[in-house]
Design an enzyme around this catalytic site. Structure first.
Site, mmCIF file in Angstrom:
data_model
loop_
_atom_site.group_PDB
_atom_site.id
_atom_site.type_symbol
_atom_site.label_atom_id
_atom_site.label_comp_id
_atom_site.label_asym_id
_atom_site.label_seq_id
_atom_site.Cartn_x
_atom_site.Cartn_y
_atom_site.Cartn_z
ATOM 1 C CG ASP A 201 -2.202 0.864 0.880
ATOM 2 O OD1 ASP A 201 -2.129 1.711 -0.032
ATOM 3 O OD2 ASP A 201 -3.240 0.698 1.549
HETATM 4 C C1 BGC Z 1 -5.218 3.099 0.077
HETATM 5 C C2 BGC Z 1 -5.311 2.077 -1.027
HETATM 6 C C3 BGC Z 1 -5.203 2.742 -2.375
HETATM 7 C C4 BGC Z 1 -3.892 3.485 -2.431
HETATM 8 C C5 BGC Z 1 -3.648 4.163 -3.764
HETATM 9 C C6 BGC Z 1 -4.023 4.004 -0.103
HETATM 10 O O1 BGC Z 1 -4.093 5.077 0.782
HETATM 11 O O2 BGC Z 1 -5.147 2.455 1.313
HETATM 12 O O3 BGC Z 1 -6.531 1.395 -0.913
HETATM 13 O O4 BGC Z 1 -5.277 1.793 -3.395
HETATM 14 O O5 BGC Z 1 -3.916 4.491 -1.423
HETATM 15 O O6 BGC Z 1 -4.494 5.221 -3.959
#
Ligand code: BGC
Length: 769
Positions: free
Chosen positions: A295
């Site tokens: 993530d």
């Molecule tokens: C979130 C993810 C997301 C990623 C990219 C993160 O803050 O937890 O779910 O895919 O950002 O935007």
């Protein structure tokens, strides 16, 4: 073949070495991506071997890095040209995607295309209802259609990878991201997970107009302590295997090609550095062959968690745990530290190559080598498709849940009203009709509830609107900055009073009031946890004041989590849970309220009476005093306000004639459960038949009941249908704490079928050794 030749000529012109790869391409009788045939595994592997042979260590590490495009174009251009990036996220303009892709394909030594990722959560340009709503449809086919349209739109602009489906089971509605998942139940969650993977990826990775799916957040993120986003989760193995992991396993079985690690600590080991999760479970137990992306900045977070010593240690730990690619806003740990880790012997080149393989394979399977660029004009045509908007409206109609309908107030008669008041801060807000994770929509295309009602009722009905109250977050969300939302200027006391009076006056003068209450889109989603489930701001006072006019009132909820609507549930005759219904939300709500569509959605989550009941879910274990289960608190019933699986219709249904094919089976055998469902009303309508199972004793205590089958059916008035559902090892086995393994045990079993988790039609059978 024409494009292949062009790429090959360029490659030849730049480096002879690369021609070896190009020759491999030319002799491989493959047609990828848009040409639509499934590439042969062996040939894909050989192409990856050939690529890896050409690549320097730095280039191999480059493929493991993913960068956000937050506008620092020069920095990204340099990283791409230098071969330091394998993927970009948050680039959505097809022209910009083509420009970046040209840099990767033409200006790098090995000409490996980028894969562009994006949060295609519930639509790209056409926004579908939020994921919890889609789960409330209990209709995998609708879910698959929605995600295949999302995939088509995303692919048209050059995005080959969705950061979805989000598969976190969530049993605490304070957690804002409950809106992004399928609710509390592993069985429903698994069905919805597989449906989403099919929608995104099609029959295979590289199917035309489809994209790579990414199951997230692996795993346990939904159990954050106190519902506080990013806080640690403590999940016993039995819950992990029986509740939190099944949707991910279902996605793997459906062929999901990538996974995203989660942010939080899981049982004291951060998920992004968790070898047990990312290696033992994902790869060893489930044979996952795709790749794992971290993530955002979560490799760096290993340091913040006080798990890794520094960024370099974080890079090594995440890598060793099984994170192939690092998603980084800044602090790119992989590109800064992996080469040194190879030099110092902590990581081998073979391990780096093994991490590269599934990424390169995916790029090949997606057809990116043959079709690296998109046709911008075609993209605009696809994004504008009216069929996509129709599908979104149908999905919103199928997702809505009718919570209350006293005296049959709904469906409303179109000719029954001359003066309709629409009241509430969400009734005419396009952004709030869409929900979180919607960035590419055209707001002008978004139909609010007010807009939908206006179209439905036409000019002959006087339709008046006023917000009544103002709602806003106490603490700003970082998404507000992305949306460039101005901070709310709180109304003065006088303005608040005046607006409230205006709303009450409108309701008094009308012959029907439609109240649209709930949460603004930024109140639910990432970093949107709540300490209370009350209607925000002064919505409750507005609700009660409008109800006091004693005019007919319908409450439409726009929200991503159950809210405290105890008072409404006792006093407002009709309540429709519309969730955040998407681009066509207003039309869907209008159709539902006026009977042009019949509600058939069911809750994918137990609806508590109040926040103090959390956690509350239907599949709890029994206790020493089950008969007192509803009286655990002295100040409030401990039963939910609405049970899991609940939802009304404008028609009624009866379940009967429950039969099991055998009353005794051996472990490993299956029984067929059959029953009749009859539409006992005068309208064609949908019912979701649900099958629940309980194991009466075993090596571990089992939940009072668990969903193990469901089917949404449409029945004509008075029509009856016999349904069959099968129960066998997948449904009857569980992970036992005592045995530390999966077991299917000799025991007596209860089954119930009906229209929600309180179903009473009962039968039993036995598993005998
Ligand atoms: C979130 C993810 C997301 C990623 C990219 C993160 O803050 O937890 O779910 O895919 O950002 O935007």
């Amino acid at each position: 073949m024409r494009k292949k030749t062009r790429i090959c000529t360029k490659a030849l012109a730049q480096k002879l070495l690369v021609c070896a790869v190009a020759v491999t391409l030319a002799i491989a009788p493959l047609t990828f991506g848009q040409t639509g045939s499934r590439p042969d595994d062996r040939v894909v592997r050989e192409r990856v071997d050939a690529l890896l042979k050409q690549m320097t260590l730095e280039e191999k590490i480059g493929q493991l890095s993913q960068l956000f495009d937050f506008g620092e174009v020069k920095k990204i251009d340099e990283a791409v040209v230098g071969g330091h990036v394998g993927s970009l996220l948050f680039v959505t303009d097809p022209a910009e995607i083509n420009r970046f892709q040209h840099l990767a394909v033409d200006k790098t030594r090995v000409h490996i295309p980028l894969i562009f990722g994006y949060d295609v959560i519930h639509g790209f340009r056409t926004i579908f209802p939020v994921p919890i709503a889609m789960a409330a449809s209990w209709d995998p086919a609708t879910v698959t259609t929605a995600q295949s349209i999302a995939a088509k739109e995303a692919r048209a602009v050059g995005i080959g990878w969705a950061f979805a489906p989000m598969l976190d089971i969530a049993r605490d509605p304070r957690w804002g991201r409950i809106v992004e998942g399928a609710g509390e139940d592993p069985y429903l969650g698994s069905a919805i997970a597989a449906a989403q993977v099919r929608g995104f990826q099609g029959d295979y990775i590289g199917s035309p107009d489809h994209i790579l799916a990414c199951m997230k957040h692996f795993a346990g993120y939904g159990a954050a302590e106190g519902g506080r986003d990013y806080d640690a989760s403590y999940i016993p193995d039995s819950q992990m295997y029986n509740v939190y992991l099944p949707p991910f396993h279902a996605a793997v079985k459906a062929g999901v090609g990538s996974a995203m690690s989660a942010y939080m600590d899981l049982n004291d080991v951060p998920a992004t550095g968790n070898h047990w999760l990312l290696h033992d479970v994902l790869r060893d137990q489930w044979n996952f062959t795709g790749f794992v992306v971290s993530d955002a900045n979560s490799v760096k977070s290993l340091e913040k968690h006080h798990y890794a010593k520094d960024l370099s240690d974080a890079a090594v730990r995440a890598f060793k745990a099984g994170v192939n690619m690092e998603m980084a806003i800044d602090f790119n740990a992989y590109s800064r530290h992996l080469a040194a880790a190879v030099q110092s012997g902590q990581i081998t080149v073979q391990e780096i190559e093994a991490a590269d393989r599934p990424i390169l394979e995916t790029k090949i399977r997606l057809g990116l080598f043959e079709h690296p660029y998109v046709d911008e004009a075609r993209a605009q045509r696809i994004l504008a498709s009216p069929e996509h908007r129709t599908a979104s409206r149908i999905a919103a109609e199928r997702s809505a849940v009718l919570l209350r309908n006293e005296g049959g107030l709904l469906p409303l008669k179109k000719s029954g009203y001359t003066n309709v008041a629409v009241i509430g801060p969400l009734a005419d807000s396009q952004l709030d009709t869409l929900g979180s994770w919607a960035f590419q929509q055209d707001l002008q295309e978004t139909v609010t509830v007010l807009g939908g009602l206006r179209d439905k009722l036409g000019p002959q009905v006087k339709l008046t609107y006023t917000p009544g109250v103002q709602i806003y977050r106490k603490f700003r969300s970082f998404f507000d900055d992305i949306f460039k939302l101005k901070p709310a200027v709180p109304w003065t006391a006088e303005k608040s009073k005046a607006e409230m009076s205006k709303a009450v006056n409108l309701a008094t003068e009308s012959d029907l009031t439609i109240l649209v209450l709930g949460e603004a889109q930024n109140m639910s989603g990432e970093a949107a946890s709540r300490e209370s489930l009350d209607l925000p701001g002064r919505e409750e006072q507005l609700l009660e004041a409008v109800a006091a006019t004693r005019k007919p009132v319908v409450l439409v909820l726009l929200n991503g989590r159950p809210l405290n609507i105890k008072w409404a549930a006792a006093h407002i005759p009709a309540i429709l849970e519309a969730w955040y219904p998407g681009t066509q939300g207003g039309n869907a709500v209008a159709n539902l309220l006026f009977g042009d569509a019949v509600p058939g959605g069911k809750l994918p989550i137990t609806w508590p009476r109040d926040v103090g009941q959390i956690p509350i879910n239907y599949a709890h274990n029994t206790t020493q005093s089950p008969e007192e289960q509803g009286k655990r608190y002295w100040d409030e019933e401990s039963t939910p306000l609405y049970p899991f699986g609940y939802g009304l219709s404008y028609s009624t249904f009866a379940f009967s004639d429950l039969k099991v094919s055998q009353t005794q089976i051996k472990p490993g055998e299956s029984i067929d459960v059959s029953f009749d469902v009859e539409n006992t009303g005068a309208l064609q309508a949908d019912e979701v038949a649900q099958l629940y199972v309980h194991q009466r004793y075993g090596s571990a205590s089992r939940p009072v009941r668990e969903l193990k089958g469901f089917e949404r059916i449409t029945l004509a008035p008075h029509a009856k249908k016999t349904l069959h559902m099968s129960l066998g090892t997948p449904e009857l086995s569980y992970w036992s704490t005592t045995k530390k393994d999966w077991v299917e045990e000799p025991a007596d079993f209860d089954i119930w079928v009906g229209g929600n988790s309180e179903a009473t039609l009962h039968a039993s059978f036995e598993i005998k050794q």
